[in-house]
Motif scaffolding. Sequence first.
Motif, mmCIF file in Angstrom:
data_model
loop_
_atom_site.group_PDB
_atom_site.id
_atom_site.type_symbol
_atom_site.label_atom_id
_atom_site.label_comp_id
_atom_site.label_asym_id
_atom_site.label_seq_id
_atom_site.Cartn_x
_atom_site.Cartn_y
_atom_site.Cartn_z
ATOM 1 N N SER A 39 104.242 73.723 7.155
ATOM 2 C CA SER A 39 103.745 74.502 8.287
ATOM 3 C C SER A 39 102.477 73.886 8.844
ATOM 4 N N CYS A 40 102.056 74.435 9.980
ATOM 5 C CA CYS A 40 100.870 73.906 10.655
ATOM 6 C C CYS A 40 99.594 74.410 9.958
ATOM 7 N N CYS A 41 98.496 73.714 10.198
ATOM 8 C CA CYS A 41 97.197 74.140 9.651
ATOM 9 C C CYS A 41 96.670 75.381 10.369
ATOM 10 N N ASP A 42 97.268 75.710 11.488
ATOM 11 C CA ASP A 42 96.820 76.831 12.317
ATOM 12 C C ASP A 42 96.542 78.080 11.472
ATOM 13 N N SER A 43 95.372 78.675 11.693
ATOM 14 C CA SER A 43 94.940 79.810 10.865
ATOM 15 C C SER A 43 95.821 81.051 11.043
ATOM 16 N N ILE A 64 98.722 69.161 10.761
ATOM 17 C CA ILE A 64 98.655 69.428 12.198
ATOM 18 C C ILE A 64 100.062 69.331 12.796
ATOM 19 N N ALA A 65 100.530 70.407 13.394
ATOM 20 C CA ALA A 65 101.825 70.505 14.078
ATOM 21 C C ALA A 65 103.033 70.443 13.142
ATOM 22 N N ASN A 66 102.822 70.789 11.874
ATOM 23 C CA ASN A 66 103.920 70.880 10.877
ATOM 24 C C ASN A 66 104.933 69.731 10.987
ATOM 25 N N GLY A 100 107.739 75.725 12.605
ATOM 26 C CA GLY A 100 106.970 75.487 13.818
ATOM 27 C C GLY A 100 106.392 76.793 14.331
ATOM 28 N N HIS A 101 105.539 76.723 15.327
ATOM 29 C CA HIS A 101 104.978 77.976 15.862
ATOM 30 C C HIS A 101 104.561 77.836 17.319
ATOM 31 N N SER A 102 104.381 78.974 17.973
ATOM 32 C CA SER A 102 103.975 78.996 19.384
ATOM 33 C C SER A 102 102.492 78.652 19.513
ATOM 34 N N LYS A 103 102.097 78.281 20.709
ATOM 35 C CA LYS A 103 100.681 78.002 21.033
ATOM 36 C C LYS A 103 100.037 76.992 20.078
ATOM 37 N N CYS A 104 100.801 75.955 19.707
ATOM 38 C CA CYS A 104 100.303 74.985 18.732
ATOM 39 C C CYS A 104 99.328 73.986 19.378
ATOM 40 N N GLY A 105 98.137 73.935 18.825
ATOM 41 C CA GLY A 105 97.113 73.031 19.361
ATOM 42 C C GLY A 105 97.491 71.563 19.198
ATOM 43 N N GLY A 106 98.218 71.252 18.133
ATOM 44 C CA GLY A 106 98.645 69.871 17.893
ATOM 45 C C GLY A 106 99.639 69.415 18.950
#
Length: 196
Positions: A39-43, A64-66, A100-106
């Motif tokens: 998964s992404c590092c996104d909190s 970053i970005a899984n 994956g996820h929405s609004k991904c900064g990567g």
Amino acid sequence: MKKLFEGYQKFRQKYATGDDSVMQTLSEHGQRPEIMVISCCDSRVDPAVLLQCDPGKLFVVRNIANIIPPYEKDEKHHGTSAALEFAVRFLHIKNLIILGHSKCGGIQALLSQCNLYQNDFITNWVSLIENKNNQHTDVDGYAKKAVLQSYNHALEFPWIKQQVDTGMLTIHRWFFDIATGTISAFCDTENKYKEL
Ligand SMILES: [Zn+2]
């Protein structure tokens, strides 16, 4: 920080108190997770929280970005590939979830075509999922495609391909929508993501 200390106390009480606690058992018998999550590092996207899993249940790699990188057996340092190897060849996980996820900064960084010199590592890392043939501006749409790209990369790893071919390992392509808190899974027969 106060909230962290309170959380730590709750964790100790729930999982690490007494001789037969979850942590004591995991320490004595070792970990035997059957599921790996990339998964992404996104909190906002913590697999253990989203899936409400106790310690010992998920083997997780966050980057970053899984991204699952391509299979590159060389002298360089491949952290995600090393984690995949440990999970598949030594822990014998049965399920691999690419989340994956929405609004991904990567993904946003990839689409905004950040100059390689604007950061030290990020642009180069996300270029692993660059799709040169297609122009995308939709971040979430691209994030969903990137999960499929990571899936294809995963099958380049010979020991992953072999486990998949023999039915010992299943790879899941998931997408988490932050706003609604829903997860969709990619369905091969319908060639689209469908809510779990
Ligand atoms: Zn992300």
